[in-house]
Design a protein around this motif. Structure first.
Motif, mmCIF file in Angstrom:
data_model
loop_
_atom_site.group_PDB
_atom_site.id
_atom_site.type_symbol
_atom_site.label_atom_id
_atom_site.label_comp_id
_atom_site.label_asym_id
_atom_site.label_seq_id
_atom_site.Cartn_x
_atom_site.Cartn_y
_atom_site.Cartn_z
ATOM 1 N N ARG A 15 46.133 47.769 43.357
ATOM 2 C CA ARG A 15 46.843 46.528 43.702
ATOM 3 C C ARG A 15 47.986 46.802 44.670
ATOM 4 O O ARG A 15 48.141 46.113 45.693
ATOM 5 C CB ARG A 15 47.377 45.878 42.433
ATOM 6 C CG ARG A 15 48.201 44.623 42.672
ATOM 7 C CD ARG A 15 49.096 44.295 41.485
ATOM 8 N NE ARG A 15 50.061 45.358 41.224
ATOM 9 C CZ ARG A 15 50.849 45.387 40.148
ATOM 10 N NH1 ARG A 15 50.768 44.442 39.235
ATOM 11 N NH2 ARG A 15 51.717 46.383 39.991
ATOM 12 N N ASN A 21 48.101 40.389 44.289
ATOM 13 C CA ASN A 21 47.801 40.561 42.864
ATOM 14 C C ASN A 21 46.319 40.795 42.625
ATOM 15 O O ASN A 21 45.748 40.328 41.638
ATOM 16 C CB ASN A 21 48.266 39.334 42.067
ATOM 17 C CG ASN A 21 48.311 39.610 40.575
ATOM 18 O OD1 ASN A 21 48.741 40.689 40.156
ATOM 19 N ND2 ASN A 21 47.880 38.654 39.770
ATOM 20 N N ILE A 22 45.671 41.521 43.526
ATOM 21 C CA ILE A 22 44.264 41.888 43.363
ATOM 22 C C ILE A 22 44.157 43.411 43.421
ATOM 23 O O ILE A 22 44.561 44.018 44.409
ATOM 24 C CB ILE A 22 43.389 41.264 44.468
ATOM 25 C CG1 ILE A 22 43.447 39.736 44.412
ATOM 26 C CG2 ILE A 22 41.945 41.729 44.330
ATOM 27 C CD1 ILE A 22 42.713 39.053 45.542
ATOM 28 N N PRO A 23 43.619 44.021 42.354
ATOM 29 C CA PRO A 23 43.166 43.409 41.098
ATOM 30 C C PRO A 23 44.345 42.986 40.209
ATOM 31 O O PRO A 23 45.438 43.509 40.323
ATOM 32 C CB PRO A 23 42.358 44.528 40.440
ATOM 33 C CG PRO A 23 42.966 45.789 40.978
ATOM 34 C CD PRO A 23 43.377 45.484 42.383
ATOM 35 N N ASP A 24 44.061 42.057 39.323
ATOM 36 C CA ASP A 24 45.062 41.501 38.425
ATOM 37 C C ASP A 24 45.214 42.423 37.211
ATOM 38 O O ASP A 24 44.331 42.502 36.354
ATOM 39 C CB ASP A 24 44.615 40.101 37.983
ATOM 40 C CG ASP A 24 45.659 39.373 37.152
ATOM 41 O OD1 ASP A 24 46.446 40.036 36.459
ATOM 42 O OD2 ASP A 24 45.652 38.127 37.172
ATOM 43 N N ILE A 26 47.133 42.296 34.601
ATOM 44 C CA ILE A 26 47.182 41.623 33.303
ATOM 45 C C ILE A 26 45.777 41.252 32.845
ATOM 46 O O ILE A 26 45.403 41.467 31.685
ATOM 47 C CB ILE A 26 48.066 40.358 33.371
ATOM 48 C CG1 ILE A 26 49.435 40.681 33.988
ATOM 49 C CG2 ILE A 26 48.203 39.751 31.982
ATOM 50 C CD1 ILE A 26 50.224 41.723 33.267
ATOM 51 N N GLN A 27 44.977 40.706 33.753
ATOM 52 C CA GLN A 27 43.619 40.310 33.391
ATOM 53 C C GLN A 27 42.769 41.514 33.023
ATOM 54 O O GLN A 27 41.940 41.450 32.113
ATOM 55 C CB GLN A 27 42.960 39.540 34.530
ATOM 56 C CG GLN A 27 41.606 38.941 34.154
ATOM 57 C CD GLN A 27 41.708 37.967 32.994
ATOM 58 O OE1 GLN A 27 42.545 37.052 33.019
ATOM 59 N NE2 GLN A 27 40.884 38.150 31.978
ATOM 60 N N ASP A 55 55.558 44.539 35.254
ATOM 61 C CA ASP A 55 54.209 44.498 34.680
ATOM 62 C C ASP A 55 54.271 44.686 33.170
ATOM 63 O O ASP A 55 53.559 44.020 32.412
ATOM 64 C CB ASP A 55 53.325 45.608 35.266
ATOM 65 C CG ASP A 55 52.965 45.378 36.721
ATOM 66 O OD1 ASP A 55 52.834 44.214 37.130
ATOM 67 O OD2 ASP A 55 52.806 46.381 37.450
ATOM 68 N N ASP A 58 55.378 41.594 31.540
ATOM 69 C CA ASP A 58 54.332 40.566 31.593
ATOM 70 C C ASP A 58 53.157 40.893 30.670
ATOM 71 O O ASP A 58 52.484 39.981 30.153
ATOM 72 C CB ASP A 58 53.816 40.422 33.024
ATOM 73 C CG ASP A 58 54.848 39.810 33.966
ATOM 74 O OD1 ASP A 58 55.807 39.181 33.476
ATOM 75 O OD2 ASP A 58 54.709 39.990 35.192
#
Length: 245
Positions: A15, A21-24, A26-27, A55, A58
């Motif tokens: 990222r 924000n790619i890759p995310d 958090i996801q 991060d 979050d």
């Protein structure tokens, strides 16, 4: 059962190389848990070249398994732990400019400092683990310091496994046996992969947790994240296979 904690630092590295924000991150953490990971590991460094302190903040409300935060206990790191209060803190003696962790603590020389840090974290209800080599004296001192667990630095194991797996695992079995006899939980991490993980697990079946990042995320580029996590978990739930015996 040995738990798999997925270190998502490498996702943050990708990222950060592009911005946005790619890759995310958090996801990815949420998906790792959905796909069977029993924990998420992050290792924020002062230069924030991968996982950032923001991060970690979050991630906190999205971790439903175990949250393991690794790092050298600088004042900033200690403040972060006070705010997050994760399941586990793994104390790692890495300098600010190292590429990756490459050694365990000298617990003899750092006994007073580590005792103070361990006591502070434990008073918050945070499980502590000290990153160590297989040196038995360092493990004995870790026990006297009062840590809950140690994490064995498996970089040397992974390197020697390529040529002599019996010799590679021998000091780790000895170290893990001593730690168990001293009442310490035993974790392991660094350079573990689909080739060497099962052999370590079979020889040290009482491992509490393995933390794996670089190899797992790299394998996921080919296999996909869900299949990769299942493959790593399979290494921790099956007898040694014919290729590793």
């Amino acid at each position: 059962m040995t738990k798999l904690s997925v270190n998502i630092n490498k996702v943050a590295t990708i990222r950060n190389s592009r911005g946005g924000n790619i890759p995310d991150v958090i996801q990815v953490a949420v998906d790792c848990q959905l796909f069977g990971a029993e924990g998420i590991t992050v290792h924020p460094r002062p230069d924030e070249r991968h996982i950032r302190y923001t991060d970690v903040i979050d991630l906190q409300p999205r971790i439903t398994t175990e949250f393991n935060i690794e790092g050298n206990p600088s004042p900033e790191f200690i403040s972060l732990i006070k705010k997050i209060r994760p399941t586990q803190v793994t104390l790692v003696p890495d300098a600010h400019d190292v590429l990756t962790s490459d050694c365990g603590w000298n617990t003899l020389e750092n006994r007073d400092f580590l005792t103070e840090v361990v006591n502070e974290f434990q008073s918050m209800g945070v499980r502590t683990s000290i990153f160590v080599d297989t040196n038995l004296e360092m493990i004995k001192m870790a026990s006297k310091i009062g840590t809950d667990r140690i994490e064995l630095y498996t970089g040397p194991y992974a390197e020697e496994f390529k040529t002599n797996k019996e010799k590679a695992v021998a000091p780790y079995v000895e170290a893990a046996t001593m730690a168990k006899n001293l009442g310490l939980g035993v974790n392991a991490g660094h350079d573990l992969n689909l080739d060497n993980l099962n052999y370590l697990y079979v020889n040290i079946p009482w491992l509490k947790e393995v933390s794996i990042g670089h190899s797992l995320i790299s394998d996921a580029l080919y296999m996909g994240l869900e299949k990769t996590i299942k493959a790593y978990k399979n290494c921790l739930n099956t007898p040694v296979n014919s290729t590793n015996a």
